[in-house]
Scaffold this motif. Structure first.
Motif, PDB file in Angstrom:
ATOM      1  N   THR A 167      -9.374   5.679   8.473  1.00 46.54           N
ATOM      2  CA  THR A 167     -10.170   6.903   8.437  1.00 46.54           C
ATOM      3  C   THR A 167     -10.205   7.973   9.536  1.00 46.54           C
ATOM      4  O   THR A 167     -10.493   9.148  10.190  1.00 46.54           O
ATOM      5  N   GLU A 168     -10.061   7.004  10.673  1.00 48.53           N
ATOM      6  CA  GLU A 168     -10.115   7.312  11.983  1.00 48.53           C
ATOM      7  C   GLU A 168      -9.545   7.346  13.232  1.00 48.53           C
ATOM      8  O   GLU A 168      -9.211   5.694  13.182  1.00 48.53           O
ATOM      9  N   PHE A 169      -9.368   7.558  14.414  1.00 50.29           N
ATOM     10  CA  PHE A 169      -8.550   6.849  15.253  1.00 50.29           C
ATOM     11  C   PHE A 169      -8.950   7.408  16.321  1.00 50.29           C
ATOM     12  O   PHE A 169      -8.899   8.605  17.208  1.00 50.29           O
ATOM     13  N   LEU A 208      -2.850  11.270  10.576  1.00 49.16           N
ATOM     14  CA  LEU A 208      -4.302  11.825  10.387  1.00 49.16           C
ATOM     15  C   LEU A 208      -4.874  13.261   9.929  1.00 49.16           C
ATOM     16  O   LEU A 208      -5.088  13.068   8.848  1.00 49.16           O
ATOM     17  N   ALA A 209      -4.570  13.707  10.753  1.00 53.22           N
ATOM     18  CA  ALA A 209      -5.135  15.418  10.870  1.00 53.22           C
ATOM     19  C   ALA A 209      -3.904  15.606   9.960  1.00 53.22           C
ATOM     20  O   ALA A 209      -4.414  16.391   8.831  1.00 53.22           O
ATOM     21  N   GLU A 210      -2.979  15.365   9.378  1.00 55.12           N
ATOM     22  CA  GLU A 210      -1.652  16.014   8.510  1.00 55.12           C
ATOM     23  C   GLU A 210      -1.911  15.478   7.300  1.00 55.12           C
ATOM     24  O   GLU A 210      -1.541  15.625   6.615  1.00 55.12           O
ATOM     25  N   GLY A 211      -2.946  14.196   7.387  1.00 55.58           N
ATOM     26  CA  GLY A 211      -2.726  13.447   5.758  1.00 55.58           C
ATOM     27  C   GLY A 211      -1.614  12.348   5.284  1.00 55.58           C
ATOM     28  O   GLY A 211      -1.486  12.121   4.351  1.00 55.58           O
ATOM     29  N   ALA A 212      -1.152  12.069   5.917  1.00 59.30           N
ATOM     30  CA  ALA A 212      -0.570  11.127   6.060  1.00 59.30           C
ATOM     31  C   ALA A 212      -1.180   9.715   5.700  1.00 59.30           C
ATOM     32  O   ALA A 212      -2.011   9.431   6.532  1.00 59.30           O
ATOM     33  N   HIS A 213      -0.596   8.972   5.161  1.00 59.27           N
ATOM     34  CA  HIS A 213      -1.395   7.753   4.562  1.00 59.27           C
ATOM     35  C   HIS A 213      -0.777   6.500   5.779  1.00 59.27           C
ATOM     36  O   HIS A 213       0.247   5.965   5.911  1.00 59.27           O
ATOM     37  N   VAL A 214      -2.181   6.438   6.736  1.00 62.43           N
ATOM     38  CA  VAL A 214      -2.288   5.148   7.753  1.00 62.43           C
ATOM     39  C   VAL A 214      -3.110   3.780   7.297  1.00 62.43           C
ATOM     40  O   VAL A 214      -4.092   4.474   6.773  1.00 62.43           O
ATOM     41  N   GLN A 215      -2.092   2.601   6.891  1.00 61.78           N
ATOM     42  CA  GLN A 215      -3.096   2.034   6.496  1.00 61.78           C
ATOM     43  C   GLN A 215      -3.556   1.294   7.658  1.00 61.78           C
ATOM     44  O   GLN A 215      -2.771   0.797   8.566  1.00 61.78           O
ATOM     45  N   GLY A 216      -4.625   0.377   7.179  1.00 66.09           N
ATOM     46  CA  GLY A 216      -4.992  -0.906   8.064  1.00 66.09           C
ATOM     47  C   GLY A 216      -4.893  -1.992   7.622  1.00 66.09           C
ATOM     48  O   GLY A 216      -5.017  -2.293   6.198  1.00 66.09           O
ATOM     49  N   HIS A 217      -3.840  -3.274   8.749  1.00 70.40           N
ATOM     50  CA  HIS A 217      -4.085  -4.760   8.653  1.00 70.40           C
ATOM     51  C   HIS A 217      -5.361  -5.312   9.283  1.00 70.40           C
ATOM     52  O   HIS A 217      -4.468  -5.326  10.472  1.00 70.40           O
ATOM     53  N   VAL A 218      -6.360  -5.667   8.351  1.00 72.62           N
ATOM     54  CA  VAL A 218      -7.283  -6.201   9.105  1.00 72.62           C
ATOM     55  C   VAL A 218      -7.044  -7.777   9.476  1.00 72.62           C
ATOM     56  O   VAL A 218      -7.412  -8.510   7.675  1.00 72.62           O
ATOM     57  N   SER A 254       0.670  -1.726   0.188  1.00 72.29           N
ATOM     58  CA  SER A 254      -0.404   0.099   0.660  1.00 72.29           C
ATOM     59  C   SER A 254       0.898   1.122   0.133  1.00 72.29           C
ATOM     60  O   SER A 254       0.001   2.781  -0.221  1.00 72.29           O
ATOM     61  N   ARG A 255       2.047   1.214   0.491  1.00 73.32           N
ATOM     62  CA  ARG A 255       3.314   1.891  -0.084  1.00 73.32           C
ATOM     63  C   ARG A 255       2.439   2.754   0.945  1.00 73.32           C
ATOM     64  O   ARG A 255       2.567   4.321   1.152  1.00 73.32           O
ATOM     65  N   ALA A 256       2.573   2.663   2.169  1.00 70.05           N
ATOM     66  CA  ALA A 256       1.610   3.328   3.620  1.00 70.05           C
ATOM     67  C   ALA A 256       3.226   4.480   4.584  1.00 70.05           C
ATOM     68  O   ALA A 256       4.048   3.681   4.632  1.00 70.05           O
ATOM     69  N   ASP A 257       2.462   5.441   5.008  1.00 74.33           N
ATOM     70  CA  ASP A 257       3.545   6.082   5.678  1.00 74.33           C
ATOM     71  C   ASP A 257       3.707   4.905   7.406  1.00 74.33           C
ATOM     72  O   ASP A 257       4.881   5.088   7.765  1.00 74.33           O
TER      73      ASP A 257
END
Ligand code: GTP
Length: 364
Positions: free
Chosen positions: A164-166, A210-220, A135-138
Protein backbone atom coordinates in the motif's frame (compact mmCIF):
# COMPACT_ATOMS: atom_id res chain seq x y z
CA UNK A 1 11.55 -23.74 -4.63
CA UNK A 2 9.00 -23.01 -7.36
CA UNK A 3 7.62 -25.97 -9.30
CA UNK A 4 6.51 -23.89 -12.26
CA UNK A 5 9.11 -24.30 -15.01
CA UNK A 6 7.73 -21.19 -16.69
CA UNK A 7 8.86 -19.10 -13.73
CA UNK A 8 12.27 -20.45 -12.76
CA UNK A 9 14.84 -21.42 -15.36
CA UNK A 10 15.30 -19.92 -18.78
CA UNK A 11 12.53 -17.36 -18.50
CA UNK A 12 13.91 -15.82 -15.28
CA UNK A 13 16.99 -13.62 -15.21
CA UNK A 14 18.72 -12.46 -12.05
CA UNK A 15 20.22 -8.98 -11.82
CA UNK A 16 22.57 -8.09 -8.98
CA UNK A 17 23.33 -4.46 -8.14
CA UNK A 18 27.00 -4.30 -7.24
CA UNK A 19 27.95 -0.78 -8.38
CA UNK A 20 27.88 1.09 -5.04
CA UNK A 21 30.95 2.69 -3.48
CA UNK A 22 30.40 1.10 -0.09
CA UNK A 23 31.37 4.29 1.73
CA UNK A 24 30.20 3.00 5.12
CA UNK A 25 32.71 0.17 4.91
CA UNK A 26 35.73 2.37 4.18
CA UNK A 27 38.63 1.94 4.32
CA UNK A 28 38.07 -1.71 3.29
CA UNK A 29 36.21 -0.62 0.16
CA UNK A 30 39.10 1.56 -1.00
CA UNK A 31 40.78 -1.56 -2.38
CA UNK A 32 37.84 -3.89 -3.09
CA UNK A 33 34.16 -3.30 -3.86
CA UNK A 34 31.89 -4.29 -0.97
CA UNK A 35 30.41 -7.41 -2.65
CA UNK A 36 33.95 -8.77 -3.15
CA UNK A 37 35.03 -8.48 0.51
CA UNK A 38 35.58 -11.95 1.95
CA UNK A 39 32.89 -13.46 4.15
CA UNK A 40 33.91 -16.78 5.66
CA UNK A 41 36.73 -16.91 3.13
CA UNK A 42 34.69 -16.31 -0.04
CA UNK A 43 33.79 -13.04 -1.76
CA UNK A 44 30.46 -12.02 -0.29
CA UNK A 45 28.88 -12.15 -3.75
CA UNK A 46 29.72 -15.84 -4.11
CA UNK A 47 27.30 -16.70 -1.30
CA UNK A 48 24.52 -14.85 -3.13
CA UNK A 49 25.40 -16.39 -6.50
CA UNK A 50 25.24 -19.85 -4.92
CA UNK A 51 21.76 -19.12 -3.58
CA UNK A 52 20.62 -17.94 -7.01
CA UNK A 53 22.03 -21.06 -8.66
CA UNK A 54 20.37 -23.22 -6.01
CA UNK A 55 17.01 -21.63 -6.89
CA UNK A 56 17.43 -22.80 -10.49
CA UNK A 57 18.19 -19.44 -12.10
CA UNK A 58 21.13 -19.73 -14.48
CA UNK A 59 21.47 -16.33 -16.20
CA UNK A 60 22.79 -13.55 -13.94
CA UNK A 61 23.62 -9.99 -14.95
CA UNK A 62 25.92 -7.99 -12.68
CA UNK A 63 25.21 -4.24 -12.76
CA UNK A 64 28.65 -2.80 -12.03
CA UNK A 65 30.13 0.67 -11.68
CA UNK A 66 32.65 1.25 -8.87
CA UNK A 67 35.71 -1.01 -9.41
CA UNK A 68 33.76 -2.78 -12.17
CA UNK A 69 36.67 -4.80 -13.56
CA UNK A 70 37.22 -6.75 -10.33
CA UNK A 71 34.02 -8.78 -10.73
CA UNK A 72 34.74 -10.17 -14.18
CA UNK A 73 38.39 -10.84 -13.29
CA UNK A 74 37.20 -13.02 -10.43
CA UNK A 75 34.04 -14.74 -11.70
CA UNK A 76 34.64 -14.77 -15.48
CA UNK A 77 31.74 -16.32 -17.40
CA UNK A 78 30.39 -17.97 -14.24
CA UNK A 79 30.76 -21.54 -15.55
CA UNK A 80 32.61 -22.63 -12.38
CA UNK A 81 29.47 -21.73 -10.42
CA UNK A 82 27.11 -23.35 -12.92
CA UNK A 83 25.94 -19.91 -14.07
CA UNK A 84 26.04 -17.76 -17.15
CA UNK A 85 27.26 -14.34 -16.03
CA UNK A 86 26.92 -11.08 -17.97
CA UNK A 87 28.35 -7.73 -16.91
CA UNK A 88 26.98 -4.26 -17.63
CA UNK A 89 29.06 -1.31 -16.44
CA UNK A 90 27.79 2.20 -15.73
CA UNK A 91 30.43 4.80 -16.53
CA UNK A 92 28.55 7.20 -14.22
CA UNK A 93 26.71 5.47 -11.35
CA UNK A 94 23.01 5.33 -12.24
CA UNK A 95 21.71 4.48 -8.77
CA UNK A 96 19.74 1.39 -7.82
CA UNK A 97 16.86 2.00 -10.30
CA UNK A 98 19.05 3.30 -13.14
CA UNK A 99 21.33 0.30 -12.69
CA UNK A 100 18.38 -2.07 -13.21
CA UNK A 101 17.18 -0.15 -16.30
CA UNK A 102 20.68 -0.13 -17.74
CA UNK A 103 20.93 -3.94 -17.99
CA UNK A 104 17.74 -4.20 -20.10
CA UNK A 105 19.55 -5.15 -23.35
CA UNK A 106 21.03 -8.22 -21.61
CA UNK A 107 17.75 -9.56 -20.22
CA UNK A 108 16.32 -12.65 -21.88
CA UNK A 109 13.15 -13.49 -19.97
CA UNK A 110 9.91 -11.88 -18.86
CA UNK A 111 10.56 -12.31 -15.14
CA UNK A 112 13.53 -10.54 -13.59
CA UNK A 113 14.67 -11.10 -10.03
CA UNK A 114 16.77 -8.19 -8.78
CA UNK A 115 19.09 -8.33 -5.77
CA UNK A 116 21.02 -5.78 -3.78
CA UNK A 117 24.56 -7.11 -3.86
CA UNK A 118 25.15 -6.62 -0.15
CA UNK A 119 22.31 -8.51 1.51
CA UNK A 120 23.02 -11.74 3.33
CA UNK A 121 19.72 -13.58 3.17
CA UNK A 122 18.12 -16.92 3.70
CA UNK A 123 14.80 -16.43 1.90
CA UNK A 124 13.37 -19.19 -0.26
CA UNK A 125 13.77 -17.48 -3.65
CA UNK A 126 11.47 -19.95 -5.34
CA UNK A 127 8.72 -19.00 -2.88
CA UNK A 128 9.21 -15.29 -3.73
CA UNK A 129 8.86 -16.15 -7.44
CA UNK A 130 5.77 -18.24 -6.65
CA UNK A 131 4.14 -15.27 -4.92
CA UNK A 132 4.92 -13.12 -7.96
CA UNK A 133 3.39 -15.65 -10.35
CA UNK A 134 0.33 -16.60 -8.30
CA UNK A 135 -0.61 -12.99 -7.47
CA UNK A 136 -0.03 -11.96 -11.11
CA UNK A 137 1.78 -8.89 -9.79
CA UNK A 138 3.65 -6.34 -11.87
CA UNK A 139 6.37 -6.15 -9.25
CA UNK A 140 6.88 -8.24 -6.11
CA UNK A 141 8.99 -7.07 -3.17
CA UNK A 142 10.59 -9.43 -0.70
CA UNK A 143 9.84 -8.05 2.78
CA UNK A 144 11.24 -9.21 6.10
CA UNK A 145 10.03 -8.46 9.62
CA UNK A 146 12.59 -6.79 11.90
CA UNK A 147 12.44 -5.66 15.52
CA UNK A 148 13.47 -2.06 14.76
CA UNK A 149 12.29 -1.01 11.29
CA UNK A 150 13.21 2.70 11.64
CA UNK A 151 16.49 2.52 9.72
CA UNK A 152 14.95 0.77 6.71
CA UNK A 153 12.40 1.22 3.95
CA UNK A 154 9.06 0.35 5.55
CA UNK A 155 6.50 -1.43 3.39
CA UNK A 156 2.95 -1.91 4.67
CA UNK A 157 0.68 -4.38 2.86
CA UNK A 158 -3.10 -4.98 2.85
CA UNK A 159 -4.83 -8.25 3.78
CA UNK A 160 -4.14 -9.69 0.32
CA UNK A 161 -0.44 -8.92 0.66
CA UNK A 162 -0.58 -6.05 -1.79
CA UNK A 163 1.82 -3.18 -1.03
CA UNK A 164 0.00 0.00 0.00
CA UNK A 165 2.93 2.36 0.62
CA UNK A 166 6.71 2.55 0.34
CA UNK A 167 8.17 4.65 3.13
CA UNK A 168 11.92 5.28 3.21
CA UNK A 169 13.39 5.43 6.74
CA UNK A 170 10.70 6.80 9.04
CA UNK A 171 10.74 7.52 12.80
CA UNK A 172 7.22 6.19 13.26
CA UNK A 173 6.93 3.07 11.12
CA UNK A 174 3.39 1.71 10.67
CA UNK A 175 4.68 -1.86 10.21
CA UNK A 176 7.68 -4.04 11.03
CA UNK A 177 7.93 -5.17 7.39
CA UNK A 178 10.95 -3.76 5.60
CA UNK A 179 12.30 -3.79 2.08
CA UNK A 180 14.72 -6.72 1.97
CA UNK A 181 16.45 -5.58 -1.23
CA UNK A 182 15.12 -8.35 -3.50
CA UNK A 183 12.48 -7.62 -6.13
CA UNK A 184 10.76 -9.45 -8.98
CA UNK A 185 9.81 -7.35 -12.01
CA UNK A 186 7.76 -8.10 -15.07
CA UNK A 187 10.01 -7.03 -17.91
CA UNK A 188 7.82 -4.12 -19.06
CA UNK A 189 8.13 -2.55 -15.61
CA UNK A 190 11.88 -2.36 -16.09
CA UNK A 191 11.30 -0.76 -19.49
CA UNK A 192 9.25 1.93 -17.70
CA UNK A 193 12.22 3.06 -15.55
CA UNK A 194 13.63 6.29 -17.06
CA UNK A 195 16.84 5.61 -18.97
CA UNK A 196 20.06 7.58 -19.20
CA UNK A 197 19.96 9.19 -15.75
CA UNK A 198 20.40 8.25 -12.12
CA UNK A 199 17.24 6.79 -10.58
CA UNK A 200 16.67 5.37 -7.10
CA UNK A 201 14.49 2.27 -7.03
CA UNK A 202 13.52 2.97 -3.42
CA UNK A 203 12.88 6.72 -3.64
CA UNK A 204 11.52 6.97 -7.18
CA UNK A 205 10.57 3.71 -8.93
CA UNK A 206 8.44 2.12 -6.18
CA UNK A 207 6.63 5.31 -5.05
CA UNK A 208 5.81 6.15 -8.70
CA UNK A 209 4.57 2.62 -9.44
CA UNK A 210 2.29 2.76 -6.41
CA UNK A 211 1.02 6.24 -7.32
CA UNK A 212 0.21 4.97 -10.82
CA UNK A 213 -1.77 2.01 -9.45
CA UNK A 214 0.59 -0.78 -10.50
CA UNK A 215 0.08 -4.10 -8.73
CA UNK A 216 3.00 -4.28 -6.29
CA UNK A 217 2.84 -7.42 -4.16
CA UNK A 218 4.69 -8.12 -0.92
CA UNK A 219 6.23 -11.49 -0.10
CA UNK A 220 6.72 -11.44 3.67
CA UNK A 221 8.75 -13.95 5.63
CA UNK A 222 10.93 -14.28 8.72
CA UNK A 223 14.00 -15.59 6.91
CA UNK A 224 17.56 -14.72 7.94
CA UNK A 225 18.34 -11.21 6.70
CA UNK A 226 21.22 -8.77 7.14
CA UNK A 227 22.34 -5.75 5.14
CA UNK A 228 26.14 -6.03 5.21
CA UNK A 229 26.67 -2.30 4.66
CA UNK A 230 28.31 -1.33 7.98
CA UNK A 231 31.28 -2.84 9.82
CA UNK A 232 29.02 -4.01 12.67
CA UNK A 233 26.68 -5.82 10.28
CA UNK A 234 29.54 -7.19 8.19
CA UNK A 235 31.15 -8.70 11.29
CA UNK A 236 27.84 -10.10 12.60
CA UNK A 237 26.94 -11.51 9.18
CA UNK A 238 30.35 -13.10 8.73
CA UNK A 239 30.11 -14.75 12.16
CA UNK A 240 26.58 -15.95 11.35
CA UNK A 241 27.83 -17.65 8.18
CA UNK A 242 30.70 -19.29 10.09
CA UNK A 243 28.34 -20.54 12.79
CA UNK A 244 25.65 -21.70 10.37
CA UNK A 245 23.08 -19.16 11.57
CA UNK A 246 23.07 -17.63 8.08
CA UNK A 247 22.64 -20.34 5.46
CA UNK A 248 25.08 -20.45 2.53
CA UNK A 249 25.04 -23.15 -0.13
CA UNK A 250 28.56 -21.94 -1.06
CA UNK A 251 29.89 -23.40 2.22
CA UNK A 252 28.24 -26.77 2.68
CA UNK A 253 28.89 -28.36 6.02
CA UNK A 254 31.39 -25.85 7.41
CA UNK A 255 29.99 -24.78 10.73
CA UNK A 256 31.57 -24.04 14.09
CA UNK A 257 32.78 -21.32 16.43
CA UNK A 258 35.61 -20.37 14.06
CA UNK A 259 36.96 -20.99 10.58
CA UNK A 260 40.69 -21.21 9.79
CA UNK A 261 41.61 -21.16 6.12
CA UNK A 262 44.39 -23.03 4.36
CA UNK A 263 47.90 -21.82 4.90
CA UNK A 264 46.96 -19.95 8.09
CA UNK A 265 48.91 -20.56 11.29
CA UNK A 266 47.36 -20.53 14.76
CA UNK A 267 49.82 -20.88 17.65
CA UNK A 268 49.00 -23.06 20.65
CA UNK A 269 47.13 -21.24 23.38
CA UNK A 270 45.34 -18.83 21.02
CA UNK A 271 41.58 -18.60 21.64
CA UNK A 272 39.26 -18.37 18.63
CA UNK A 273 35.54 -17.85 19.39
CA UNK A 274 32.44 -15.94 18.31
CA UNK A 275 32.48 -16.92 14.62
CA UNK A 276 36.06 -15.75 14.07
CA UNK A 277 37.53 -16.18 10.59
CA UNK A 278 41.27 -16.53 9.96
CA UNK A 279 42.04 -15.92 6.27
CA UNK A 280 44.50 -17.70 4.00
CA UNK A 281 48.09 -17.27 5.09
CA UNK A 282 47.06 -15.29 8.19
CA UNK A 283 48.94 -15.82 11.48
CA UNK A 284 47.70 -15.83 15.06
CA UNK A 285 50.28 -15.75 17.88
CA UNK A 286 50.34 -17.62 21.18
CA UNK A 287 47.78 -16.49 23.74
CA UNK A 288 46.01 -14.16 21.32
CA UNK A 289 42.26 -13.86 21.90
CA UNK A 290 40.01 -13.51 18.84
CA UNK A 291 36.29 -13.09 19.50
CA UNK A 292 34.14 -12.34 16.45
CA UNK A 293 37.29 -11.29 14.57
CA UNK A 294 37.50 -11.21 10.77
CA UNK A 295 41.10 -11.61 9.61
CA UNK A 296 41.45 -11.12 5.88
CA UNK A 297 44.13 -13.09 4.02
CA UNK A 298 47.68 -12.50 5.18
CA UNK A 299 46.70 -10.59 8.36
CA UNK A 300 48.77 -11.17 11.52
CA UNK A 301 47.74 -11.00 15.16
CA UNK A 302 50.78 -11.26 17.41
CA UNK A 303 51.10 -13.03 20.75
CA UNK A 304 48.85 -11.86 23.56
CA UNK A 305 46.84 -9.45 21.40
CA UNK A 306 43.04 -9.24 21.67
CA UNK A 307 40.77 -8.68 18.67
CA UNK A 308 37.02 -8.42 19.32
CA UNK A 309 34.27 -7.71 16.76
CA UNK A 310 36.77 -6.16 14.35
CA UNK A 311 37.95 -6.56 10.78
CA UNK A 312 41.69 -6.81 10.11
CA UNK A 313 42.41 -5.99 6.45
CA UNK A 314 44.62 -7.85 3.99
CA UNK A 315 48.19 -8.10 5.28
CA UNK A 316 47.56 -5.85 8.31
CA UNK A 317 49.44 -6.57 11.56
CA UNK A 318 48.26 -6.30 15.17
CA UNK A 319 51.26 -6.12 17.50
CA UNK A 320 51.83 -8.09 20.74
CA UNK A 321 49.33 -7.35 23.52
CA UNK A 322 47.45 -4.77 21.45
CA UNK A 323 43.68 -4.45 22.01
CA UNK A 324 41.39 -3.99 18.99
CA UNK A 325 37.68 -3.84 19.80
CA UNK A 326 34.85 -2.73 17.45
CA UNK A 327 37.37 -1.37 14.95
CA UNK A 328 38.33 -1.67 11.29
CA UNK A 329 42.01 -1.94 10.38
CA UNK A 330 42.84 -1.14 6.76
CA UNK A 331 44.94 -3.31 4.47
CA UNK A 332 48.64 -3.41 5.33
CA UNK A 333 48.31 -1.20 8.44
CA UNK A 334 50.62 -1.90 11.38
CA UNK A 335 49.24 -1.54 14.91
CA UNK A 336 52.17 -1.44 17.32
CA UNK A 337 52.48 -3.48 20.50
CA UNK A 338 50.11 -2.53 23.36
CA UNK A 339 48.13 -0.03 21.25
CA UNK A 340 44.38 0.20 21.96
CA UNK A 341 41.84 0.77 19.20
CA UNK A 342 38.23 0.90 20.36
CA UNK A 343 34.63 1.87 19.59
CA UNK A 344 34.45 2.42 15.85
CA UNK A 345 38.11 3.34 15.25
CA UNK A 346 39.10 3.01 11.59
CA UNK A 347 42.73 2.84 10.57
CA UNK A 348 43.50 3.69 6.96
CA UNK A 349 45.55 1.31 4.79
CA UNK A 350 49.29 1.31 5.36
CA UNK A 351 49.17 3.47 8.51
CA UNK A 352 51.94 2.59 10.97
CA UNK A 353 51.17 3.07 14.67
CA UNK A 354 54.34 2.71 16.77
CA UNK A 355 54.47 0.44 19.83
CA UNK A 356 52.35 1.94 22.63
CA UNK A 357 51.49 4.86 20.31
CA UNK A 358 47.72 5.02 20.92
CA UNK A 359 46.11 4.19 24.26
CA UNK A 360 43.03 5.04 26.31
CA UNK A 361 44.75 4.73 29.66
CA UNK A 362 47.96 5.98 31.27
CA UNK A 363 49.44 2.60 32.15
CA UNK A 364 51.77 0.92 29.66
P1 GTP B 1 27.21 3.00 1.03
O1 GTP B 1 28.02 3.98 0.23
O2 GTP B 1 27.94 2.55 2.25
O3 GTP B 1 25.81 3.46 1.32
O4 GTP B 1 27.05 1.63 0.18
P2 GTP B 1 26.53 1.40 -1.32
O5 GTP B 1 27.23 2.32 -2.22
O6 GTP B 1 26.71 -0.05 -1.60
O7 GTP B 1 25.00 1.80 -1.27
P3 GTP B 1 23.76 0.92 -0.82
O8 GTP B 1 24.14 0.03 0.30
O9 GTP B 1 22.59 1.82 -0.63
O10 GTP B 1 23.49 0.06 -2.13
C1 GTP B 1 22.61 -1.05 -2.16
C2 GTP B 1 23.08 -1.96 -3.31
O11 GTP B 1 22.97 -1.29 -4.55
C3 GTP B 1 24.54 -2.38 -3.18
O12 GTP B 1 24.64 -3.73 -3.57
C4 GTP B 1 25.27 -1.46 -4.14
O13 GTP B 1 26.41 -2.09 -4.72
C5 GTP B 1 24.22 -1.21 -5.21
N1 GTP B 1 24.32 0.13 -5.79
C6 GTP B 1 24.26 1.33 -5.15
N2 GTP B 1 24.36 2.34 -6.02
C7 GTP B 1 24.50 1.78 -7.26
C8 GTP B 1 24.65 2.32 -8.58
O14 GTP B 1 24.70 3.53 -8.80
N3 GTP B 1 24.75 1.41 -9.60
C9 GTP B 1 24.72 0.06 -9.40
N4 GTP B 1 24.85 -0.74 -10.46
N5 GTP B 1 24.58 -0.48 -8.17
C10 GTP B 1 24.47 0.38 -7.11
Amino acid sequence: MADDPLVVGNSTDAVILVGGQGTRLRPLTLSAPKPMLPVAGLPFLQHLLARIAEAGITHVVLATSFKAEVFEQHFGDGADLGLELDYVTETEPLGTGGGIRNVLPKLRGDTIMVFNGDVLGGADLGAVLDTHASSRADVTLHLVRVSDPRAFGCVPTDESGRVTEFLEKTEDPPTDQINAGCYVFRREYIEKIPGGRAVSVEREVFPVLLAEGAHVQGHVDNSYWRDMGTPEDFIRGSADVVRGIAPSPALPGQRGEFLVHSGAGVAPGALLIGGTVVGRGAEVGAGARLDGAVLFDGARVEAGATVERSIIGFGARIGPRALVRDAVIGDGANIGARCELLNGARVWPGVDLPDGGLRFSSDV
